[in-house]
Scaffold this motif. Structure first.
Motif, PDB file in Angstrom:
ATOM      1  N   LEU A 132      47.466  61.370  70.322  1.00 22.19           N
ATOM      2  CA  LEU A 132      47.010  60.929  69.051  1.00 22.19           C
ATOM      3  C   LEU A 132      45.998  59.753  69.463  1.00 22.19           C
ATOM      4  O   LEU A 132      45.975  59.274  70.411  1.00 22.19           O
ATOM      5  CB  LEU A 132      48.042  60.245  68.189  1.00 22.19           C
ATOM      6  N   GLU A 133      44.905  59.766  68.271  1.00 24.18           N
ATOM      7  CA  GLU A 133      43.879  58.761  68.522  1.00 24.18           C
ATOM      8  C   GLU A 133      44.095  57.564  67.396  1.00 24.18           C
ATOM      9  O   GLU A 133      44.336  57.943  66.432  1.00 24.18           O
ATOM     10  CB  GLU A 133      42.691  59.711  68.250  1.00 24.18           C
ATOM     11  N   ILE A 134      43.867  56.563  68.063  1.00 26.66           N
ATOM     12  CA  ILE A 134      43.629  55.112  67.486  1.00 26.66           C
ATOM     13  C   ILE A 134      42.334  54.804  66.919  1.00 26.66           C
ATOM     14  O   ILE A 134      41.305  54.822  67.718  1.00 26.66           O
ATOM     15  CB  ILE A 134      44.266  53.968  68.245  1.00 26.66           C
ATOM     16  N   LEU A 135      41.814  54.993  65.653  1.00 26.31           N
ATOM     17  CA  LEU A 135      40.251  54.709  65.313  1.00 26.31           C
ATOM     18  C   LEU A 135      40.201  53.301  65.408  1.00 26.31           C
ATOM     19  O   LEU A 135      38.964  53.055  65.778  1.00 26.31           O
ATOM     20  CB  LEU A 135      40.442  55.357  63.868  1.00 26.31           C
ATOM     21  N   SER A 136      41.006  52.607  65.230  1.00 30.03           N
ATOM     22  CA  SER A 136      40.889  50.851  64.891  1.00 30.03           C
ATOM     23  C   SER A 136      42.372  50.359  65.449  1.00 30.03           C
ATOM     24  O   SER A 136      43.161  50.681  64.714  1.00 30.03           O
ATOM     25  CB  SER A 136      40.092  50.463  64.094  1.00 30.03           C
ATOM     26  N   PRO A 137      42.372  49.392  66.410  1.00 30.59           N
ATOM     27  CA  PRO A 137      43.697  48.662  66.325  1.00 30.59           C
ATOM     28  C   PRO A 137      44.067  47.983  65.200  1.00 30.59           C
ATOM     29  O   PRO A 137      43.232  47.643  64.350  1.00 30.59           O
ATOM     30  CB  PRO A 137      43.619  47.914  67.703  1.00 30.59           C
ATOM     31  N   LYS A 138      45.422  47.375  65.138  1.00 25.51           N
ATOM     32  CA  LYS A 138      45.655  46.843  63.863  1.00 25.51           C
ATOM     33  C   LYS A 138      45.230  45.388  63.942  1.00 25.51           C
ATOM     34  O   LYS A 138      44.766  44.827  65.185  1.00 25.51           O
ATOM     35  CB  LYS A 138      47.214  46.694  64.167  1.00 25.51           C
ATOM     36  N   VAL A 139      45.149  44.720  62.898  1.00 21.71           N
ATOM     37  CA  VAL A 139      44.509  43.327  62.804  1.00 21.71           C
ATOM     38  C   VAL A 139      45.679  42.652  62.384  1.00 21.71           C
ATOM     39  O   VAL A 139      46.555  42.717  61.521  1.00 21.71           O
ATOM     40  CB  VAL A 139      43.600  43.465  61.499  1.00 21.71           C
ATOM     41  N   ASN A 140      45.582  41.481  63.174  1.00 21.51           N
ATOM     42  CA  ASN A 140      46.916  40.557  63.070  1.00 21.51           C
ATOM     43  C   ASN A 140      46.207  39.502  62.269  1.00 21.51           C
ATOM     44  O   ASN A 140      45.443  38.668  62.271  1.00 21.51           O
ATOM     45  CB  ASN A 140      47.178  40.031  64.482  1.00 21.51           C
ATOM     46  N   ALA A 141      47.334  39.036  61.210  1.00 18.83           N
ATOM     47  CA  ALA A 141      46.977  38.098  60.296  1.00 18.83           C
ATOM     48  C   ALA A 141      47.279  36.719  60.795  1.00 18.83           C
ATOM     49  O   ALA A 141      47.891  36.405  61.565  1.00 18.83           O
ATOM     50  CB  ALA A 141      47.849  38.273  58.949  1.00 18.83           C
ATOM     51  N   GLY A 142      46.299  35.896  60.449  1.00 22.36           N
ATOM     52  CA  GLY A 142      46.339  34.593  61.127  1.00 22.36           C
ATOM     53  C   GLY A 142      44.937  33.796  61.263  1.00 22.36           C
ATOM     54  O   GLY A 142      43.940  34.339  60.905  1.00 22.36           O
ATOM     55  N   LEU A 143      44.938  32.593  61.904  1.00 24.12           N
ATOM     56  CA  LEU A 143      43.829  31.844  62.163  1.00 24.12           C
ATOM     57  C   LEU A 143      43.487  32.089  63.615  1.00 24.12           C
ATOM     58  O   LEU A 143      44.207  31.626  64.656  1.00 24.12           O
ATOM     59  CB  LEU A 143      43.895  30.411  61.814  1.00 24.12           C
ATOM     60  N   LEU A 144      42.486  32.994  63.930  1.00 23.39           N
ATOM     61  CA  LEU A 144      42.071  33.500  65.286  1.00 23.39           C
ATOM     62  C   LEU A 144      41.066  32.366  65.759  1.00 23.39           C
ATOM     63  O   LEU A 144      40.148  32.305  65.361  1.00 23.39           O
ATOM     64  CB  LEU A 144      41.654  35.001  65.421  1.00 23.39           C
ATOM     65  N   LEU A 145      41.584  31.818  66.881  1.00 23.65           N
ATOM     66  CA  LEU A 145      40.763  30.637  67.676  1.00 23.65           C
ATOM     67  C   LEU A 145      39.644  31.510  68.335  1.00 23.65           C
ATOM     68  O   LEU A 145      38.502  31.165  68.230  1.00 23.65           O
ATOM     69  CB  LEU A 145      41.688  29.636  68.390  1.00 23.65           C
ATOM     70  N   SER A 146      40.018  32.415  69.110  1.00 23.92           N
ATOM     71  CA  SER A 146      39.160  33.495  69.891  1.00 23.92           C
ATOM     72  C   SER A 146      39.777  34.581  70.557  1.00 23.92           C
ATOM     73  O   SER A 146      41.020  34.449  71.036  1.00 23.92           O
ATOM     74  CB  SER A 146      38.492  32.291  70.936  1.00 23.92           C
TER      75      SER A 146
END
Length: 334
Positions: A132-146
């Motif tokens: 199967l193909e992942i078109l884009s990975p999942k986005v994790n909710a939260g405050l991303l520092l980097s």
């Protein structure tokens, strides 16, 4: 004769009831599950072979078997090497027991990539392979520092000792935990525990304090760390300074600083998660009384500091770091 039959009838009913009770109490696999021949009743299918986890899509798998079996679906990212394991015992695969939202069982995290699918069964030789193909990975909710994909945040500052083989930089020299890049911290300092540090002020994100919940039990700090092979002496210390009186500065010794000390022992990428309400106050590595009001107030968090440490007599030390993020409600599910 009729009277005899009537007298026997209660005994027959009692015996029948007893048999039913014993049958109802029988607990164990059916004879078909033990001795029956295994076969596919319905073929193995992927509900979405091109899934966009970043857009909130999910995928699942379906099939039906002739008997209950222990099964396992292994999903492997062909670029990242990420791995997801879904397993169970049943004669049916469907969205209830195979739903995949893009999470990872074994780091690194999945990327936009082609994935190999392998369905296997305990005590059965059948193996099903697919992709199967992942078109884009999942986005994790939260405050991303980097996640270091966009380089160094200009609002951060750092200090690096003038030791030997110093390597405080963003790189892609080995496989990262997320995306392509990570931060490499390493060197040998024979006169001090401190090898180098990074200061991350809240002002780098547009406000005097970080936009976090007032409920400390609801806040989690997460980071992906890697202890390179052969390294046994690295310590990564995270410090969380609060502006207790909200005057825009941090006063050493009179305001709270909570910490998370990570002694790196296992090789490879690993997820480190800490609940904000359980962070200790550390003084020279020893749990101590709070220095400020002693109240966990993540919404007053003023600065996060990252210190790379090692015993100065222990030689070269190194740790890799990726994907620093605050999440709320639960620890990061990569």
């Amino acid at each position: 004769m009729r009277r005899s039959i009537l007298l026997l009838l209660p005994a027959i009913l009692l015996l029948a009831g007893s048999c039913r009770q014993e049958s109802d109490l029988f607990d164990g696999p059916s004879l078909n599950d033990i001795y029956g021949e295994f076969s596919f009743v319905q073929p193995f299918l992927i509900t979405d072979e091109s899934v966009d986890f970043g857009a909130g899509e999910t995928t699942s798998f379906s099939a039906e078997f002739s008997k209950n079996v222990n099964w396992q679906i292994r999903i492997t990212g062909l670029s990242s090497g990420a791995e997801k394991i879904i397993s169970g015992t049943s004669n049916i695969l469907d969205a209830d027991n195979t739903l995949w939202t893009g999470t990872t069982t074994t780091l690194p995290m999945f990327r936009a990539e082609l994935c190999a699918i392998e369905l296997t069964f305990e005590n059965e030789t059948d193996t099903i392979l697919d992709t199967l193909e992942i078109l884009s990975p999942k986005v994790n909710a939260g405050l991303l520092l980097s996640d270091f994909e966009s380089g160094w945040n200009p609002g951060w500052s750092s200090f690096v000792q003038s030791g030997g083989d110093m390597s405080f930089n963003i790189t892609d020299a080995v496989s990262s935990a997320q995306g392509q890049y990570y931060y490499d911290m390493g060197g040998e300092v024979n006169w001090d525990w401190l090898i180098g540090l990074i200061d991350i002020p809240a002002t780098a994100y547009g406000a005097p304090t970080f936009p976090l919940s007032e409920n400390p039990g609801n806040v989690f700090f997460n980071v992906l760390l890697n202890n390179p092979p052969g390294i046994t002496n690295s310590v990564v210390l995270f410090q969380f300074r609060e502006d207790d009186n909200e005057d825009g500065i941090f006063s050493e010794g009179t305001e709270d600083m909570f910490s998370a000390e990570i002694k790196m022992t296992e090789a490879g990428w690993q997820l480190i998660s800490r609940n904000y309400a359980e962070l200790p106050t550390l003084v020279n590595g020893v749990a101590s009384e709070p220095l400020g009001n002693g109240i966990y107030e993540p919404h007053k968090l003023w600065r996060v500091s990252i210190l790379m440490l090692a015993n100065p007599t222990s030689g070269y030390s190194q740790a890799l770091m990726d994907y620093l993020i605050f999440t709320e409600g639960s620890a990061l599910q990569p």
